[in-house]
Scaffold this active site. Structure first.
Site: not given
Length: 532
Positions: A468-469
Site C-alpha cells: 500500500y505505498h
C-alpha cells in the site's frame, strides 16, 4: 465561498498539512479544500485495532481498488486500499511513522530536484513532528503530528525482536535516527493510544477559520484551464455541480492514483491516450500516470497462541470486551494496537550498501490482506522490497471521474525485485523458526521449502502483493519530461501544482505517510514564497 486564492484538491496527509500551513500564514489567504469523502472519521478508524476491519473491506473510508491482472503474479489482480475522507489514507493505514533513508532524498537532489536533499527536508520532518520522546537533532516535539511508542505492544512482538536478534540482526530503537538498519518497535501516529489522522492533527475539528472552507463529499471532476493557466475546478457535491474559481493556484493533493487521474480528465497527460477517450488535449505530458512504484510484499502467516494476538475467536472477543474500559480510560490494551507493531530494515546480503528489505510483524493473520478469515489467532511476518526497479502506470478507463482508473504496477517486471524477495522470504522463515518466537508453536498457513529455489519463486508469484505505498505518477524532476518541477509546478500550465506522494521520483525506503506530510509542508513553503 465559490472563489478563493488557493483551491486544494484532496484532504489526505499532504492536503491537510498544506491547507493548515497556508491558513496559518501571517497574511492568511482564502482557501478551499475539496475532499471526496466525509468530514469525520468513523469510530473504527479512531480505534487503532480497527484497521483489521477497515483495510480488508470496501467501506465509506476505503475505496478498495484493484490493479489490472499482473503477469508477474500469475495474472492475479492486486488489492489497492486507499483512504476516503478528511485524512485520506491516514484514516485506515497502520499509523507507522517512518521517513525513509537519507540517501533516498539525496538521490532526489542528484536527479536535479533542488531543495529536496535530506539536509533540506529534515527540518520539515522535525517541524511536523510532536514526538513523545522529545526534541533532538533528528526529531521535533512541537509539531501537529503526534508520534508515540506503542501503548501496549504484544509480548509476541517482543519475541519477534528477540528471534531476529538470534538470527544476527541488531535491535534499533529509532528507525528515524542516525541509522535505519535493525529491528524493533515502530513508532506510531497516535495520541493517548488513539489514531490521530493527518486531518485532525493539522486542521483539528470544525469550525475551521473563516478563510478556510472545507468541502466534503465533493468530487473534483475537472480543472478549469484558460490560456495555459489553471483558473479553477469543477466539482460535484451534495448540491450538484459547481465551479470554483482560483485567484492564484490550484494544488492537487489526491495521491498517486487520484492526482494523475484528475490531470488526465482535464486534458493534461499522454496525448494519444486522452484523444482515444475523447478528452481534448490541453497539454501533452506523456509522463502523467507513468513511473508508478510500490512496495511489493510477501506475507508469512502462522497460526499461533500468545498474549495480545488478534483473531476471530471467542477468546479474543472476550479480551477485546475486557479491554474496552482500559482503552476508553487510558488508551491502553489490545485496542490500542496498530497490529503492525514491530518490524525492521535489513540487507538482502552483506554486499548491499544499506537496507533494501523491510519487515512488518503483525499480531494477527493477514491472509490475502485480511480478506481471508481464519478462526485462529496468529501472526503475519511481512517482507517487502524497499526500492523496487519495476515501474508501472495509471491510466484512465473512461472520460468519467466516477470510474476507477486502471492501475498497473507491473510487479516483478524487473527480475531483480524477485531476487530480493527470495532473500527476504528466506530470512523471515529463519526468524519464525528462531527462539523465542518458535516456542509459540506456529503452524505456517502456506508452507514452502525455502531451499527449493523454483518452489520459492513460484510461491512468491502466487502470494505476493502490495503493502500500500504507491508513488511516482506525477514525477518531480529538473528534466522537461517530468510532470512537475522542483517547485511542484506542473510543466506548461501556470497556477497548477501537485503536492503528494505522486511527485516522488523514486520510492522512499519505508512507509509513506510521514514523507507525504513532509511534501505538504514543503509545498506550503513554496506556495507562500511564490505569493509573497
Amino acid at each position: 465561498m465559490d472563489e478563493a486564492d488557493y483551491i486544494i484538491i484532496g484532504g489526505g496527509p499532504a492536503g491537510a498539512a498544506l491547507a493548515a500551513r497556508l491558513a496559518a500564514a501571517a497574511v492568511a489567504p482564502k482557501i478551499i479544500l475539496v475532499e471526496a469523502g466525509g468530514r469525520r472519521p468513523s469510530l473504527l478508524s479512531r480505534i487503532p485495532a480497527g484497521i483489521a476491519l477497515r483495510v480488508p473491506l470496501r467501506n465509506r473510508e476505503n475505496y478498495a481498488l484493484q490493479t489490472l491482472p499482473q503477469p508477474g503474479l500469475n495474472g492475479r489482480r492486486g488489492y489497492v486500499p486507499r483512504g476516503r475522507g478528511l485524512g485520506g489514507s491516514s484514516l485506515i493505514n497502520a499509523m507507522i511513522y517512518v521517513r525513509g533513508q537519507p540517501e533516498d532524498y539525496d538521490h532526489w537532489a542528484s536527479l536535479g530536484c533542488t531543495g529536496w536533499s535530506f539536509a533540506e527536508v529534515l527540518p520539515l520532518f522535525r517541524r511536523a513532528e510532536a514526538n513523545r520522546r522529545g526534541s533532538d537533532a533528528w526529531h521535533g516535539a512541537e509539531g501537529p503530528l503526534a508520534v508515540a511508542d506503542p501503548a501496549s505492544p504484544s509480548p509476541v512482538s517482543r519475541d519477534f525482536i528477540r528471534a531476529a536478534r538470534a538470527c544476527g540482526l541488531r535491535e534499533n530503537a529509532d528507525f528515524n535516527g542516525p541509522d535505519q538498519e535493525g529491528v524493533g518497535f515502530y513508532q506510531v501516529l497516535q495520541k493517548d493510544g488513539r489514531r490521530l489522522d493527518a486531518a485532525r492533527a493539522y486542521l483539528g475539528d470544525p469550525p475551521y477559520p473563516a478563510h478556510l472552507q472545507v468541502l466534503t463529499e465533493t468530487r473534483a471532476s475537472r480543472i478549469v484551464l484558460a490560456d495555459g493557466r489553471a483558473t479553477g475546478v469543477i466539482v460535484e457535491g451534495p448540491a450538484g455541480q459547481r465551479a470554483l474559481k482560483a485567484r492564484r493556484e490550484v494544488i492537487l493533493c489526491g495521491g498517486a492514483i487520484a492526482s494523475p487521474q484528475l490531470l488526465m480528465l482535464s486534458g493534461i497527460g499522454p496525448a494519444a491516450h486522452l484523444a482515444g477517450l475523447g478528452i481534448p488535449v490541453i497539454r501533452d505530458l506523456p509522463a502523467v500516470g507513468e513511473n508508478l512504484q510500490d512496495h511489493l510484499d510477501y506475507t508469512l502467516n502462522a497460526a499461533m497462541r500468545g498474549q495480545g494476538l488478534l483473531g476471530y475467536t471467542p477468546a479474543v472477543l472476550g479480551e477485546i470486551l475486557r479491554g474496552a474500559l482500559p482503552y476508553l480510560r487510558h488508551g491502553t490494551g489490545i485496542l490500542s494496537s496498530n497490529v503492525a507493531e514491530a518490524g525492521g530494515f535489513i540487507r538482502s546480503s552483506p554486499m548491499a550498501d544499506r537496507p533494501d528489505l523491510q519487515l512488518h510483524f503483525c499480531t494477527g493473520l493477514v491472509d490475502d490482506h485480511g480478506r481471508r478469515f481464519h478462526a485462529a489467532t496468529g501472526i503475519a511476518l511481512h517482507v517487502c522490497v524497499l526500492r523496487p526497479q519495476s515501474r508501472g502506470r495509471v491510466r484512465l478507463a473512461a472520460a468519467d471521474p466516477r470510474r476507477p482508473v486502471e492501475i498497473d504496477p507491473r510487479f516483478l517486471s524487473a527480475p531483480a525485485d524477485l531476487d530480493l524477495l527470495v532473500a527476504g522470504v528466506r530470512m523471515v522463515h529463519r526468524i519464525l523458526a528462531a527462539e523465542p518466537l518458535a516456542r509459540h508453536h506456529g503452524r505456517i498457513l502456506h508452507p514452502v521449502d525455502v531451499a527449493d529455489e523454483e518452489a520459492l519463486r513460484a510461491m512468491i508469484r502466487a502470494r505476493a502483493d502490495t503493502i500500500y505505498h504507491p508513488v511516482g505518477t506525477c514525477r518531480m524532476g529538473a528534466d522537461p519530461a517530468s510532470v512537475v518541477d522542483p517547485q511542484l509546478r506542473v510543466r506548461g500550465i501556470a497556477g497548477l501544482r501537485v503536492a503528494d506522494a505522486s511527485i516522488m521520483p523514486t520510492l522512499v525506503s519505508g512507509n509513506t505517510q510521514a514523507p507525504t506530510v513532509m511534501i505538504g509542508e514543503k509545498a506550503a513553503d513554496l506556495v507562500l514564497q511564490a505569493g509573497s
